[in-house]
Motif scaffolding. Structure first.
Motif, PDB file in Angstrom:
ATOM      1  N   UNK A  77     -17.132 -10.575 -34.394  1.00  0.00           N
ATOM      2  CA  UNK A  77     -17.712  -9.735 -35.440  1.00  0.00           C
ATOM      3  C   UNK A  77     -18.046  -8.329 -34.962  1.00  0.00           C
ATOM      4  N   UNK A  78     -18.202  -8.149 -33.661  1.00  0.00           N
ATOM      5  CA  UNK A  78     -18.490  -6.819 -33.111  1.00  0.00           C
ATOM      6  C   UNK A  78     -17.214  -6.012 -32.873  1.00  0.00           C
ATOM      7  N   UNK A  79     -16.051  -6.632 -33.106  1.00  0.00           N
ATOM      8  CA  UNK A  79     -14.789  -5.926 -32.914  1.00  0.00           C
ATOM      9  C   UNK A  79     -14.192  -6.085 -31.537  1.00  0.00           C
ATOM     10  N   UNK A  80     -14.736  -7.019 -30.745  1.00  0.00           N
ATOM     11  CA  UNK A  80     -14.221  -7.253 -29.398  1.00  0.00           C
ATOM     12  C   UNK A  80     -13.075  -8.262 -29.453  1.00  0.00           C
ATOM     13  N   UNK A  81     -11.919  -7.882 -28.903  1.00  0.00           N
ATOM     14  CA  UNK A  81     -10.805  -8.811 -28.787  1.00  0.00           C
ATOM     15  C   UNK A  81     -10.937  -9.545 -27.454  1.00  0.00           C
ATOM     16  N   UNK A  82     -10.825 -10.874 -27.532  1.00  0.00           N
ATOM     17  CA  UNK A  82     -10.929 -11.699 -26.326  1.00  0.00           C
ATOM     18  C   UNK A  82      -9.518 -12.116 -25.905  1.00  0.00           C
ATOM     19  N   UNK A  83      -8.750 -11.137 -25.451  1.00  0.00           N
ATOM     20  CA  UNK A  83      -7.352 -11.270 -25.027  1.00  0.00           C
ATOM     21  C   UNK A  83      -6.417 -11.519 -26.205  1.00  0.00           C
ATOM     22  N   UNK A  84      -5.426 -10.650 -26.325  1.00  0.00           N
ATOM     23  CA  UNK A  84      -4.340 -10.807 -27.290  1.00  0.00           C
ATOM     24  C   UNK A  84      -3.044 -10.782 -26.493  1.00  0.00           C
ATOM     25  N   UNK A  85      -2.570 -11.973 -26.170  1.00  0.00           N
ATOM     26  CA  UNK A  85      -1.443 -12.108 -25.236  1.00  0.00           C
ATOM     27  C   UNK A  85      -0.201 -11.392 -25.760  1.00  0.00           C
TER      28      UNK A  85
END
Length: 315
Positions: A77-85
Motif C-alpha cells: 500500500x505504500x508503493x513498495x515493490x517487493x521484487x518484480x522478477x
C-alpha cells in the motif's frame, strides 16, 4: 483548479501501456512504449516519466490528479515493490521514485489487483463493490476488491490465487518454486499441459490429435463437442471452481470476473467452472455471479487511473 485528468500506467514485461483519462473514466488517449528491462529495469520509470511529460506539454499541469501505476510483482500500500522478477526490479518504492521524476502524485499496485479495480470501475465488474477478478493467461492472476477498494495485503501479495495449492500429486515445479499450484492447471499453459497428458494417456479419438494443442484449440474442440477436450475442460473447471470456492469462503464476493487470454473462449468457460464452484462452496457464498471481463488489455490502465482518483477522494 478542479482536477480533470489522470494518467494510468500498466507496466508489462515487453511494453508499458499508458492512458490519459478524464475523471469520469473516459479514455482520451492511449499509447505504448517499450519496457527496457536491462540493468535491473533502471530505465523503466524514467522512460514512463519522459513519455508522460511529453504528453503534459499540451496540458495544464494543475488539472492533472496524478499518475497510477500497475506492475507485476507484489506492491504494498505504500508503493513498495517487493521484487518484480519480470522487470529486473529489486525492492524499492515505485511511488516515491516516480513522484521524484515527474513531480505529480503517484499511486502504485500489483498489476492483477489494479486490473481488477479497472474491471470493477468500467468493465465486467461494474455495479459490484465486492468482487474477485481472475486473469487466465500464461499464468493465473487475481485481484480482490472489497467495498470498492483494492486489497494489497502486507507485502502486496494479496490476490495471488494462481499459487493456491490444489494438487498434492504434482511433481513438476511451478514458476514460483512450489508444486501443485492452480496456475499449473488453469492457465493457458496449464490447460495445454492437461490436454497433452490426456492425449498421452488414452487412445480416445480427438480433433486435437496431430494438430496444435493450446487453450484455444482445446475450447474450440469443446464447442465442437469433442469428448476428450470436454474431459480436459472438466478437469480445468474442477481445479478452478474448487479454488474459487476456497477464495469465496475468505472474501465472500458478489461476483467473479474472468479475464485474460483464455477468457476469449467465452461463456463456455463459466459453464465448466460454476458447477464445481457451487458443489464445493460454503452455502452463504453460493449466489456469487460469474461474468467475463470486458476491458481486455486496457484493464490495467483503467485500474491505475482509478487508484489515483480513489486517493484524491480520500484526501
Amino acid at each position: 483548479m478542479k482536477m480533470k485528468y489522470v494518467f494510468g500506467v500498466d507496466i508489462g514485461g515487453t511494453t508499458v501501456k499508458i492512458g490519459l483519462f478524464d475523471v469520469e473514466g473516459n479514455v482520451l488517449d492511449k499509447w505504448e512504449i517499450p519496457t527496457r528491462t536491462e540493468n535491473d529495469g533502471e530505465k523503466i520509470l524514467p522512460d514512463v516519466a519522459d513519455s508522460i511529460r511529453e504528453k503534459m506539454k499540451q496540458m495544464d499541469k494543475d488539472a492533472i490528479a496524478g499518475v497510477g501505476v500497475g506492475a507485476p510483482g507484489p506492491i504494498d500500500a505504500a508503493g513498495v515493490v517487493h521484487r518484480a522478477v519480470n522487470l529486473g526490479w529489486k525492492t524499492f518504492n515505485v511511488k516515491e521514485t516516480l513522484e521524484a521524476l515527474i513531480n505529480l502524485p503517484v499511486r502504485a499496485g500489483n498489476d492483477a489487483n489494479v486490473a481488477a479495480l479497472g474491471e470493477m470501475w468500467m468493465g465486467g465488474g461494474k455495479g459490484y463493490k465486492d468482487l474477485v477478478v481472475v486473469t487466465l493467461g500464461t499464468g493465473v492472476g487475481g485481484g480482490i476488491i472489497v467495498d470498492g477498494r483494492m486489497i494489497s495485503g502486507s507485502t502486496g501479495a494479496a490476490g495471488e490465487i494462481g499459487h493456491i495449492h490444489v494438487d498434492d500429486t504434482e511433481t513438476d515445479v511451478c514458476n514460483c518454486g512450489n508444486k501443485g499450484c492452480l496456475e499449473q492447471f488453469a492457465s493457458a499453459t496449464g490447460i495445454t499441459r492437461l490436454a497433452n497428458k490426456k492425449l498421452a494417456s488414452t487412445d480416445m479419438d480427438s480433433v486435437l490429435r496431430g494438430g496444435e494443442v493450446s487453450a484455444k484449440t482445446v475450447f474450440d474442440a469443446v464447442k465442437a463437442r469433442d469428448p476428450l477436450a470436454m474431459e480436459v475442460a472438466e478437469q480445468f473447471g474442477k481445479y478452478l471452481g474448487d479454488a474459487l470456492a476456497a477464495v469465496a469462503g475468505v472474501v465472500n464476493p458478489e461476483a467473479f470476473v474472468i479475464g485474460g487470454g483464455v477468457s476469449k473462449a467465452g461463456e463456455i468457460l463459466i459453464d465448466y467452472i460454476r458447477p464445481h464452484y457451487e458443489k464445493s462452496v460454503f452455502h452463504g457464498c453460493r449466489e456469487a455471479k460469474f461474468a467475463l471481463a470486458t476491458l481486455g488489455n486496457d484493464a490495467g490502465i483503467y485500474g491505475a487511473a482509478k487508484l489515483v482518483l480513489d486517493a484524491v477522494a480520500d484526501r
